[in-house]
Design a protein around this motif. Structure first.
Motif, mmCIF file in Angstrom:
data_model
loop_
_atom_site.group_PDB
_atom_site.id
_atom_site.type_symbol
_atom_site.label_atom_id
_atom_site.label_comp_id
_atom_site.label_asym_id
_atom_site.label_seq_id
_atom_site.Cartn_x
_atom_site.Cartn_y
_atom_site.Cartn_z
ATOM 1 N N PRO A 124 0.824 -1.213 0.000
ATOM 2 C CA PRO A 124 0.000 0.000 0.000
ATOM 3 C C PRO A 124 0.856 1.261 0.000
ATOM 4 C CG PRO A 124 -0.032 -1.044 2.160
ATOM 5 C CD PRO A 124 0.660 -1.999 1.243
ATOM 6 N N VAL A 125 0.359 2.289 -0.660
ATOM 7 C CA VAL A 125 1.057 3.566 -0.768
ATOM 8 C C VAL A 125 0.190 4.649 -0.121
ATOM 9 C CG1 VAL A 125 1.980 5.309 -2.332
ATOM 10 C CG2 VAL A 125 2.248 2.870 -2.871
ATOM 11 N N TYR A 126 0.782 5.390 0.832
ATOM 12 C CA TYR A 126 0.064 6.424 1.555
ATOM 13 C C TYR A 126 0.614 7.821 1.321
ATOM 14 C CZ TYR A 126 -2.256 2.825 4.406
ATOM 15 O OH TYR A 126 -3.010 1.763 4.834
ATOM 16 N N THR A 127 1.855 7.965 0.963
ATOM 17 C CA THR A 127 2.477 9.283 0.900
ATOM 18 C C THR A 127 3.594 9.294 -0.126
ATOM 19 O OG1 THR A 127 3.452 11.033 2.273
ATOM 20 C CG2 THR A 127 4.189 8.786 2.687
ATOM 21 N N GLY A 128 4.037 10.508 -0.462
ATOM 22 C CA GLY A 128 5.154 10.674 -1.373
ATOM 23 C C GLY A 128 4.716 10.922 -2.803
ATOM 24 N N ALA A 129 5.682 10.925 -3.711
ATOM 25 C CA ALA A 129 5.426 11.150 -5.129
ATOM 26 C C ALA A 129 4.918 9.860 -5.773
ATOM 27 C CB ALA A 129 6.703 11.620 -5.821
ATOM 28 N N ILE A 130 3.797 9.967 -6.501
ATOM 29 C CA ILE A 130 3.220 8.815 -7.174
ATOM 30 C C ILE A 130 3.004 9.153 -8.637
ATOM 31 C CG2 ILE A 130 2.092 7.938 -5.085
ATOM 32 C CD1 ILE A 130 -0.539 9.116 -6.211
ATOM 33 N N ASN A 131 2.812 8.135 -9.458
ATOM 34 C CA ASN A 131 2.565 8.339 -10.874
ATOM 35 C C ASN A 131 1.332 7.544 -11.299
ATOM 36 O OD1 ASN A 131 2.915 7.886 -13.935
ATOM 37 N ND2 ASN A 131 4.474 9.426 -13.441
ATOM 38 N N ILE A 132 0.377 8.257 -11.894
ATOM 39 C CA ILE A 132 -0.852 7.628 -12.375
ATOM 40 C C ILE A 132 -0.978 7.912 -13.861
ATOM 41 C CG2 ILE A 132 -3.361 7.555 -12.196
ATOM 42 C CD1 ILE A 132 -3.132 8.442 -9.313
ATOM 43 N N LEU A 133 -0.848 6.884 -14.661
ATOM 44 C CA LEU A 133 -1.055 6.973 -16.105
ATOM 45 C C LEU A 133 -0.256 8.115 -16.734
ATOM 46 C CD1 LEU A 133 -4.914 6.333 -16.296
ATOM 47 C CD2 LEU A 133 -3.048 4.671 -16.465
ATOM 48 N N GLY A 134 1.025 8.212 -16.328
ATOM 49 C CA GLY A 134 1.910 9.191 -16.928
ATOM 50 C C GLY A 134 1.826 10.584 -16.343
ATOM 51 N N ARG A 135 1.163 10.751 -15.198
ATOM 52 C CA ARG A 135 1.134 12.029 -14.497
ATOM 53 C C ARG A 135 1.583 11.821 -13.058
ATOM 54 N NH1 ARG A 135 -1.708 16.512 -16.476
ATOM 55 N NH2 ARG A 135 -2.620 16.185 -18.545
ATOM 56 N N SER A 136 2.395 12.737 -12.541
ATOM 57 C CA SER A 136 2.907 12.604 -11.178
ATOM 58 C C SER A 136 2.129 13.513 -10.225
ATOM 59 C CB SER A 136 4.400 12.947 -11.130
ATOM 60 O OG SER A 136 4.627 14.278 -11.543
ATOM 61 N N PHE A 137 1.909 12.993 -9.024
ATOM 62 C CA PHE A 137 1.209 13.693 -7.958
ATOM 63 C C PHE A 137 1.996 13.508 -6.674
ATOM 64 C CE2 PHE A 137 -1.762 12.107 -11.060
ATOM 65 C CZ PHE A 137 -2.681 13.129 -11.264
ATOM 66 N N THR A 138 1.855 14.441 -5.742
ATOM 67 C CA THR A 138 2.532 14.334 -4.457
ATOM 68 C C THR A 138 1.500 14.216 -3.346
ATOM 69 O OG1 THR A 138 4.425 15.623 -5.223
ATOM 70 C CG2 THR A 138 4.128 15.416 -2.844
ATOM 71 N N LEU A 139 1.573 13.145 -2.582
ATOM 72 C CA LEU A 139 0.690 12.932 -1.435
ATOM 73 C C LEU A 139 1.396 13.391 -0.173
ATOM 74 C CD1 LEU A 139 -0.635 9.334 -2.237
ATOM 75 C CD2 LEU A 139 -1.784 11.515 -2.651
ATOM 76 N N GLY A 140 0.783 14.356 0.531
ATOM 77 C CA GLY A 140 1.358 14.819 1.792
ATOM 78 C C GLY A 140 1.164 13.802 2.899
ATOM 79 N N PRO A 141 1.807 14.016 4.048
ATOM 80 C CA PRO A 141 1.710 13.040 5.140
ATOM 81 C C PRO A 141 0.326 12.912 5.737
ATOM 82 C CG PRO A 141 2.912 15.005 5.826
ATOM 83 C CD PRO A 141 2.734 15.121 4.355
ATOM 84 N N THR A 142 -0.546 13.914 5.531
ATOM 85 C CA THR A 142 -1.914 13.827 6.064
ATOM 86 C C THR A 142 -2.946 13.606 4.959
ATOM 87 O OG1 THR A 142 -2.162 16.234 5.977
ATOM 88 C CG2 THR A 142 -1.350 15.279 8.045
ATOM 89 N N ALA A 143 -2.498 13.113 3.808
ATOM 90 C CA ALA A 143 -3.435 12.833 2.714
ATOM 91 C C ALA A 143 -4.467 11.786 3.119
ATOM 92 C CB ALA A 143 -2.672 12.383 1.474
ATOM 93 N N PHE A 144 -4.062 10.861 3.981
ATOM 94 C CA PHE A 144 -4.969 9.837 4.513
ATOM 95 C C PHE A 144 -5.029 10.032 6.031
ATOM 96 C CE2 PHE A 144 -3.338 8.105 0.557
ATOM 97 C CZ PHE A 144 -4.483 7.629 -0.059
ATOM 98 N N PRO A 145 -5.979 10.881 6.512
ATOM 99 C CA PRO A 145 -5.958 11.319 7.905
ATOM 100 C C PRO A 145 -6.496 10.272 8.876
ATOM 101 C CG PRO A 145 -7.810 12.295 6.772
ATOM 102 C CD PRO A 145 -7.040 11.541 5.724
ATOM 103 N N LEU A 146 -5.952 10.294 10.078
ATOM 104 C CA LEU A 146 -6.443 9.513 11.201
ATOM 105 C C LEU A 146 -6.894 10.478 12.292
ATOM 106 C CD1 LEU A 146 -3.915 7.814 9.880
ATOM 107 C CD2 LEU A 146 -4.182 6.386 11.916
#
Length: 776
Positions: free
Chosen positions: A331-353
């Motif tokens: 599973p991926v929760y944070t950091g730089a990701i790539n979806i179908l040739g586009r990059s996005f950055t997930l911050g540390p609170t992208a999936f909040p508790l």
């Protein structure tokens, strides 16, 4: 003629002169408490309320009042929370997202949406449950009524008055006044109930069943001059995910940067812009405990003192789930990701508790007379205390966050709550031409808000508070005096005239961060709110009624001073907000059909400087503003009938049309001519209950709400998405069986047609309920 008499309760008369009482009051208790149960009859516009104890609402005012009795709730409704008792009443919707929803279950009325909690008034036995510390939902804080201080098992009846037509209530009554009348034993009684609910949920990449358990026990009795009641309840609830981590396709940077991931769900947001749903958040597991003790003592044959202590405790965990996984299946929760040739950055609170811990107390004390003579009076006080109210959240990403790490602590405990004090009276003058009932009183309501947010020392789960993130708070207070005269001035005619005078103050307001501190000057305002109503008995079975009233809804402490940050949204306060001022009117015709009641109502409301919380476009920030003018015109049809067409068949339903629009808004011209947020044009309810014998009851009910919007400019054209407000049509079923004198069982299905609908968050999908109860 119906002999409902009002018991408003200001200590009046020679023995208890009103001018000796403090000018303070609990705006919560209604213009009048009826002395006798209302009979099923039509008389000069006095509202029909059938069965059960007297209505606590001012039934001598010829305006619309709807009711639901304990027997109707048990037979007809799969009730897991007290707000469920309102489910099939005309023009009402409670934004209940799951069983035990403690922070978003806001009441919507004819001309007010589910973002305006401060435009309705909810009470239990006259004790204020509405939370006027704020309005709606502001990040990390919530201002829904305190429904958890009443359980379904203790409700004897619930009454709703539509509109601000009684001078005894504050301007928050612009939408409706709801009062729960709870059980008052006359002999020994005992009750035990166990309930179970199960919701199979299939949305995006969530395919899981969420279950809930509820247990309750009650004891009560009366002996001599004393009566008492004890109610205990526990709820263990798993709700479906409420929030979602998203990214618009256009926000991604073309290229090969970031970790390639799979599992995302493509979709369209509320403006039909393509986005990806990356995972869920705020899937609550709540453990709630409720306890209620009520004591009453007859000081004399005509004077009674009563005391209520309510306790509510809540532990809730909000947990996320990512849909994303990398090439290794992790599973991926944070950091730089790539979806179908586009990059996005997930911050540390992208999936909040979040972890919530709350303990709240409610106290109510009253002394009142019940002579049914020339004078009656009441003095009452209440207190609502946030003894403990803490929300903890990490600032590090899962999965590490599930075990600890850095985070924040938001604390309202010990500094937040409200108190009220009221003195009321009823005068029934003798020897004056025409039948008068004069009600009057004085009232004080005070609110204090304090929200301290700090960085946790060491560990967000249990670490103590450390350095300051933010600190906001302040006070408001309203002192009011009111009077109202119900006058049967001629055969078949009744008039009611009332006036409410209010003096409002806001003080001690401040907002602070680690970098700066702002203190706000005190403010005050005084207003008069006239009320009027007229009824004419056209025929023995038909009555015509008209009502008009002004309501002034003052800004809450949270709207003035309650800026918060972090989590899904941030909130900007405004210490210079104006109070909103509404004129509301309705005209009704009601007919007694012998085995039922039919009603047609025209209603109108114009609100100046309407207070709205709105999301700033293209941001995650909401702010509160005044809207110059909002206007609503509409009609409501309602019917209830017993033994319709055949013995044992009860039918009911309602249809509401509301043309509610912003007609002036210089700050946002794009909103002019657009629909008021979360007020649909059409809504309807219908139910049928068949009781073939004394043991069985079968109920089918349906609810419909048409298209609606969440934004002032109506740019959220797609309601079937996260952040959206959609239309819906749901069907509910219930079967109840009386096994023997003590035992009964029920099985139900809410949303049996499994309609997927939204109000910012997703509502529950098909939910199965079962309950077993024992009554002595």
């Amino acid at each position: 003629m119906n002999k409902n008499k009002t018991m408003l309760s200001l200590a009046l008369g020679a023995a208890f002169p009103w001018w000796a009482l403090p000018a303070l009051a609990q705006d919560a208790q209604g213009a009048a408490a009826a002395d006798e149960a209302a009979e099923r009859s039509r008389s000069l516009g006095v509202v029909t309320v059938t069965g059960g104890p007297p209505s606590s609402l001012p039934t001598q005012i010829p305006t619309t009042i709807e009711s639901m009795t304990r027997e109707e709730i048990e037979t007809r409704i799969n009730a897991t929370d007290s707000e469920d008792a309102l489910k099939y009443l005309p023009s009402l919707l409670v934004r209940k997202r799951y069983i035990g929803d403690y922070n978003h279950a806001i009441l919507s009325t004819r001309a007010s949406g589910t973002g305006n909690s401060a435009r309705s008034a909810v009470y239990a036995d006259g004790i204020l449950l509405s939370n006027y510390l704020g309005n709606g939902i502001s990040n990390g804080t919530n201002y829904a009524p305190r429904w958890g201080l009443v359980t379904p098992e203790e409700i004897e009846r619930v009454d709703v008055m539509y509109g601000p037509f009684s001078a005894a209530y504050p301007g928050n009554s612009a939408g409706a006044v709801v009062d729960y009348v709870t059980r008052k034993p006359t002999q020994f009684e005992a009750h035990v109930k166990a309930g179970y609910s199960s919701q199979p949920n299939d949305l995006y990449n969530t395919n899981e069943t969420f279950n809930s358990w509820q247990t309750s026990a009650s004891l009560g009795s009366r002996s001599g001059d004393w009566s008492w009641w004890i109610n205990l309840n526990r709820t263990d609830s798993q709700g479906q995910p409420q929030t979602f981590t998203t990214a618009t396709v256009a926000s991604g940077t073309p290229g090969r940067g970031g970790t390639p991931v799979v599992g995302f769900v493509p979709g369209l947001n509320t403006t039909n812009t393509p986005w990806y749903i990356l995972g869920t958040g705020t899937q609550y597991h709540t453990l709630q405990d409720h306890a209620k003790i009520k004591l009453a003592y007859d000081i004399s044959p005509t004077v009674t003192a009563s005391y209520t202590l309510g306790y509510w405790q809540n532990d809730a965990e909000g947990r996320p789930a990512t849909f994303l996984s990398n090439s290794a299946g992790r599973p991926v929760y944070t950091g730089a990701i790539n979806i179908l040739g586009r990059s996005f950055t997930l911050g540390p609170t992208a999936f909040p508790l979040t972890n919530d811990e709350q303990t709240h107390y409610m106290h109510g004390l009253s002394v009142k007379s019940n002579t049914k003579g020339e004078w009656d009076w009441e003095v009452a006080a209440s207190l609502y205390d946030y003894a403990t109210d803490i929300q903890r959240a990490p600032t590090v990403a899962p999965p590490l966050a599930e075990f600890g790490g850095a985070g924040t602590v938001q604390d309202q405990g010990g500094t937040t709550g409200w108190n009220t004090l009221a003195a009321k009276g009823t005068w029934r003058p003798q020897g004056i031409s025409g039948a008068h009932i004069v009600d009057f009183g004085a009232a004080r309501a005070a609110y204090k808000l304090g929200i301290l947010k700090t960085n946790a020392i060491g560990n967000w789960i249990n670490g103590p508070s450390g350095t300051l993130v933010s600190n906001v708070g302040g006070n408001t207070e309203t002192i009011a005096a009111w009077a109202q005269d119900s006058w049967s001035f001629a055969p078949n005619w009744k008039a009611v005239l009332g006036l409410r005078a209010e003096d409002w103050q806001a003080s001690n307001g401040f907002t602070a961060t680690a970098a700066n501190y702002l203190a706000y000057a005190s403010r005050s305002e005084s207003d008069l709110s006239p009320k009027g109503a007229l009824a004419y008995q056209l025929t023995p079975d038909t009555v015509l009624k008209g009502s008009i009233g002004r309501a002034v809804r003052y800004p809450t402490v949270g709207e003035l001073y309650g800026a918060t940050t972090g989590g899904a949204l941030s909130f900007i306060n405004d210490p210079f907000l104006k109070p909103e001022k509404s004129w509301t009117a309705e005209l009704s015709a009601e007919k007694d059909l012998g085995n039922g009641i039919a009603r047609a109502t025209l209603f109108h409301e114009t609100t100046e400087d309407a207070l709205f919380n709105q999301l700033i476009p293209n941001t995650s920030i909401t702010r509160v503003t005044n809207i110059e003018r909002v206007r609503t015109n509409g009609f409501e049809l309602a019917y209830t009938g017993q033994d319709v067409w055949m013995r044992g068949l009860d039918l009911g339903g309602s249809l509401t049309f509301a043309d509610s629009k912003t007609v002036a808004n210089a700050l946002n011209p794009a909103s002019v001519g657009k629909w008021q947020p979360r007020v649909p044009r059409w809504r309807s309810t219908v139910f049928a209950t068949y009781k073939p014998d004394a043991r069985w009851a079968f109920t089918a009910a349906a609810r419909y709400s048409g298209k609606q919007y969440s934004t002032l400019d109506n740019s959220d054209v797609n309601g079937f998405a996260y952040f959206g407000a959609s239309r819906y049509f749901t069907v509910d079923l219930r079967v109840r069986y009386q096994i023997d004198k003590q035992w009964s069982a029920a099985f139900g299905i809410d949303n049996a047609n499994n309609y997927q609908y939204w109000n910012f968050h997703p509502y529950p999908q098909r939910t199965y309920t079962a309950e077993l109860r024992w009554d002595l």
